[in-house]
Write a protein that holds these residues in place. Structure first.
Motif, PDB file in Angstrom:
ATOM      1  N   TRP A  38      70.077 -89.824  48.575  1.00  0.00           N
ATOM      2  CA  TRP A  38      70.391 -88.531  47.982  1.00  0.00           C
ATOM      3  C   TRP A  38      69.473 -88.302  46.777  1.00  0.00           C
ATOM      4  O   TRP A  38      69.889 -87.876  45.717  1.00  0.00           O
ATOM      5  CB  TRP A  38      71.868 -88.470  47.570  1.00  0.00           C
ATOM      6  CG  TRP A  38      72.464 -87.099  47.696  1.00  0.00           C
ATOM      7  CD1 TRP A  38      72.036 -86.093  48.494  1.00  0.00           C
ATOM      8  CD2 TRP A  38      73.621 -86.600  46.992  1.00  0.00           C
ATOM      9  NE1 TRP A  38      72.847 -84.989  48.341  1.00  0.00           N
ATOM     10  CE2 TRP A  38      73.829 -85.276  47.432  1.00  0.00           C
ATOM     11  CE3 TRP A  38      74.495 -87.132  46.056  1.00  0.00           C
ATOM     12  CZ2 TRP A  38      74.880 -84.491  46.969  1.00  0.00           C
ATOM     13  CZ3 TRP A  38      75.536 -86.349  45.589  1.00  0.00           C
ATOM     14  CH2 TRP A  38      75.726 -85.043  46.035  1.00  0.00           C
ATOM     15  N   THR A  75      65.074 -85.645  52.476  1.00  0.00           N
ATOM     16  CA  THR A  75      65.770 -85.157  53.682  1.00  0.00           C
ATOM     17  C   THR A  75      66.444 -86.355  54.362  1.00  0.00           C
ATOM     18  O   THR A  75      66.141 -87.507  54.037  1.00  0.00           O
ATOM     19  CB  THR A  75      64.769 -84.549  54.683  1.00  0.00           C
ATOM     20  OG1 THR A  75      63.866 -85.606  55.073  1.00  0.00           O
ATOM     21  CG2 THR A  75      63.991 -83.393  54.084  1.00  0.00           C
ATOM     22  N   ILE A  76      67.298 -86.055  55.320  1.00  0.00           N
ATOM     23  CA  ILE A  76      67.962 -87.156  56.046  1.00  0.00           C
ATOM     24  C   ILE A  76      66.896 -88.014  56.732  1.00  0.00           C
ATOM     25  O   ILE A  76      66.943 -89.248  56.683  1.00  0.00           O
ATOM     26  CB  ILE A  76      68.965 -86.597  57.089  1.00  0.00           C
ATOM     27  CG1 ILE A  76      70.092 -85.840  56.379  1.00  0.00           C
ATOM     28  CG2 ILE A  76      69.531 -87.724  57.942  1.00  0.00           C
ATOM     29  CD1 ILE A  76      71.102 -85.181  57.313  1.00  0.00           C
ATOM     30  N   ALA A  89      69.886 -82.761  48.692  1.00  0.00           N
ATOM     31  CA  ALA A  89      70.432 -82.220  49.940  1.00  0.00           C
ATOM     32  C   ALA A  89      71.913 -81.849  49.755  1.00  0.00           C
ATOM     33  O   ALA A  89      72.568 -82.294  48.809  1.00  0.00           O
ATOM     34  CB  ALA A  89      70.287 -83.279  51.032  1.00  0.00           C
ATOM     35  N   ASP A 117      77.200 -82.476  52.657  1.00  0.00           N
ATOM     36  CA  ASP A 117      77.407 -82.946  54.038  1.00  0.00           C
ATOM     37  C   ASP A 117      76.239 -83.818  54.485  1.00  0.00           C
ATOM     38  O   ASP A 117      76.414 -84.786  55.217  1.00  0.00           O
ATOM     39  CB  ASP A 117      77.528 -81.758  55.001  1.00  0.00           C
ATOM     40  CG  ASP A 117      78.892 -81.106  54.868  1.00  0.00           C
ATOM     41  OD1 ASP A 117      79.725 -81.657  54.124  1.00  0.00           O
ATOM     42  OD2 ASP A 117      79.108 -80.055  55.503  1.00  0.00           O
ATOM     43  N   ASP A 118      75.049 -83.464  54.037  1.00  0.00           N
ATOM     44  CA  ASP A 118      73.869 -84.260  54.399  1.00  0.00           C
ATOM     45  C   ASP A 118      73.940 -85.633  53.727  1.00  0.00           C
ATOM     46  O   ASP A 118      73.528 -86.644  54.314  1.00  0.00           O
ATOM     47  CB  ASP A 118      72.578 -83.557  53.966  1.00  0.00           C
ATOM     48  CG  ASP A 118      72.249 -82.391  54.887  1.00  0.00           C
ATOM     49  OD1 ASP A 118      73.009 -82.169  55.850  1.00  0.00           O
ATOM     50  OD2 ASP A 118      71.241 -81.711  54.635  1.00  0.00           O
ATOM     51  N   GLU A 173      76.095 -87.729  55.747  1.00  0.00           N
ATOM     52  CA  GLU A 173      75.362 -88.077  56.963  1.00  0.00           C
ATOM     53  C   GLU A 173      74.361 -89.214  56.678  1.00  0.00           C
ATOM     54  O   GLU A 173      74.194 -90.125  57.479  1.00  0.00           O
ATOM     55  CB  GLU A 173      74.614 -86.810  57.405  1.00  0.00           C
ATOM     56  CG  GLU A 173      74.254 -86.684  58.849  1.00  0.00           C
ATOM     57  CD  GLU A 173      75.417 -86.695  59.816  1.00  0.00           C
ATOM     58  OE1 GLU A 173      76.578 -86.558  59.392  1.00  0.00           O
ATOM     59  OE2 GLU A 173      75.139 -86.882  61.008  1.00  0.00           O
ATOM     60  N   MET A 174      73.715 -89.130  55.531  1.00  0.00           N
ATOM     61  CA  MET A 174      72.748 -90.173  55.146  1.00  0.00           C
ATOM     62  C   MET A 174      73.435 -91.536  55.121  1.00  0.00           C
ATOM     63  O   MET A 174      72.927 -92.532  55.633  1.00  0.00           O
ATOM     64  CB  MET A 174      72.175 -89.895  53.739  1.00  0.00           C
ATOM     65  CG  MET A 174      71.162 -88.791  53.699  1.00  0.00           C
ATOM     66  SD  MET A 174      70.615 -88.536  51.974  1.00  0.00           S
ATOM     67  CE  MET A 174      69.493 -87.158  52.199  1.00  0.00           C
TER      68      MET A 174
END
Ligand code: SF4
Length: 379
Positions: A160, A165-166, A209, A212-213, A216-217
């Protein structure tokens, strides 16, 4: 229960723009005085019959000390405590100062575990964090550690990050897996108000990000580490072949430890204390017999219970309800079950009458779930 010994080394070659640890810029003369003070502090606290089985050099950047200085501190710990023959002796190291020669000398000085603050395998991300090393340097440091004979190496990564990005995050996770360290710690970067990083983000229009990202990470990284044979044992920590951090485990299992150096925390016999944080003040207090302790607190039964609930729930093995009952006389489910039920129903927590465990999704919301234990006094 064996003690853990923690040595705080408060020096860094440069100050990273996100850092809130107790550290300052490296100063050779101050460092020499600091080492003398730490040796004296350990000597004074010595209890040759007290068993200890871990030493952890944290910071700051402990690898900035000379290997001979680290060796002298390890020897002081051995002389002062009944250190087990197979003690885990960890040195936190930054890749930029980790050459083969220095690492081999650290090993000869008694270090048997290294923890590298890699943070990212992307040069652009490292630059945004104002880190001094590059991804290539981190790989070289890891190779040098292997060449020096270290078979217990941990790498830290942060997720993060600004502009990350993821996909970029997963590139770093894959790079870590490709190296194959025994242990890895994955942390979420916290960007504090008034930190130079916050200013840099405003100036350069960098963003992190979406929430939610970030979730996800975390989940995707843990899945990749699972697939690569790592076992998660704590919210942020994974290990291969049982190479968990024995020292850090003490913090999560009501263990006892003694901290030496400026700002170091100790917990022993139901008491918690912290030494003064400023390095010159610490040195003066040790050398003149002045006030070394900045804070001291006797832990109440309630503190002990809350701490046990908070820390043990961070572990994947979860909270052993029988153990909590026998140690603290608390029936956790009876006391908190009413409020915890909604987390069980939401798939964030598992309750099987013997244990209470966070699911991986629950780990993302651990702080929220743990607030259930706060402020509700156990009778
Ligand atoms: S190297 Fe670690 S302790 Fe030192 S400034 Fe950077 S983040 Fe802080």
């Amino acid at each position: 229960m064996s003690l853990g010994l923690y040595i705080h080394v408060p020096f860094c070659s440069a100050i990273c723009n996100y850092c809130t640890f107790n550290r300052g810029l490296f100063d050779h003369a101050l460092k020499t005085e600091y080492v003398a003070a730490v040796l004296k502090e350990i000597e004074r606290a010595a209890e040759p019959s007290a068993a200890a089985d871990t030493i952890f050099f944290g910071g700051g950047t402990p690898s900035l000390l000379e290997p001979e200085e680290i060796g002298a501190i390890v020897d002081a710990c051995r002389a002062g405590f009944a250190l087990s023959g197979d003690a885990e002796v960890t040195l936190e190291a930054n890749p930029e100062s980790a050459t083969l020669d220095r690492l081999a000398r650290f090993r000869a000085a008694g270090i048997n575990r290294l923890s590298f603050g890699v943070q990212s395998f992307s040069d652009a991300e490292l630059q945004r964090l104002s880190r001094l090393h590059s991804a290539g340097r981190a790989r070289e440091a890891f190779a040098a550690a292997r060449e020096a004979g270290f078979d217990n190496v941990s790498l830290d990564l942060m997720m993060w990050l600004p502009q990350q990005t993821i996909a970029e995050w997963l590139t770093s996770v894959d790079a870590l897996i490709a190296l194959g360290p025994e242990h890895a710690s994955l942390y979420l970067l916290e960007i504090y108000p008034n930190s130079p990083l916050r200013d840099a983000m405003t100036k350069s229009k960098w963003a992190v990000a979406a929430d939610d990202d970030a979730a996800e990470m975390y989940l995707l990284a843990m899945e990749r580490l699972d697939a690569a044979g790592y076992q998660q044992y704590e919210i942020s920590n994974v290990a291969r072949n049982g190479r968990i951090s024995r020292h850090n485990l003490k913090y999560w299992t009501d263990g006892e430890w003694l901290g030496f150096g400026p700002g170091a925390h100790s917990t022993r016999g139901g008491v918690r204390w912290r030494t003064v944080s400023a390095t010159p003040e610490y040195i003066a207090a040790v050398q003149t017999g002045g006030q070394l302790i900045a804070e001291r607190r006797i832990l109440s039964r309630q503190d002990g219970i809350e701490e046990a609930l908070f820390t043990r729930l961070r572990l994947t093995e979860g909270l052993d309800l029988e153990l909590v009952k026998s140690r603290y006389g608390v029936d956790v489910w009876r006391q908190y079950g009413g409020e915890l039920k909604r987390f069980v129903e939401a798939g964030l927590l598992i309750y099987d009458e013997r244990r209470l465990k966070l699911t991986r999704a629950g780990m993302l919301l651990a702080n929220e779930i743990m607030t259930v234990f706060l402020g509700s006094h156990v009778r």
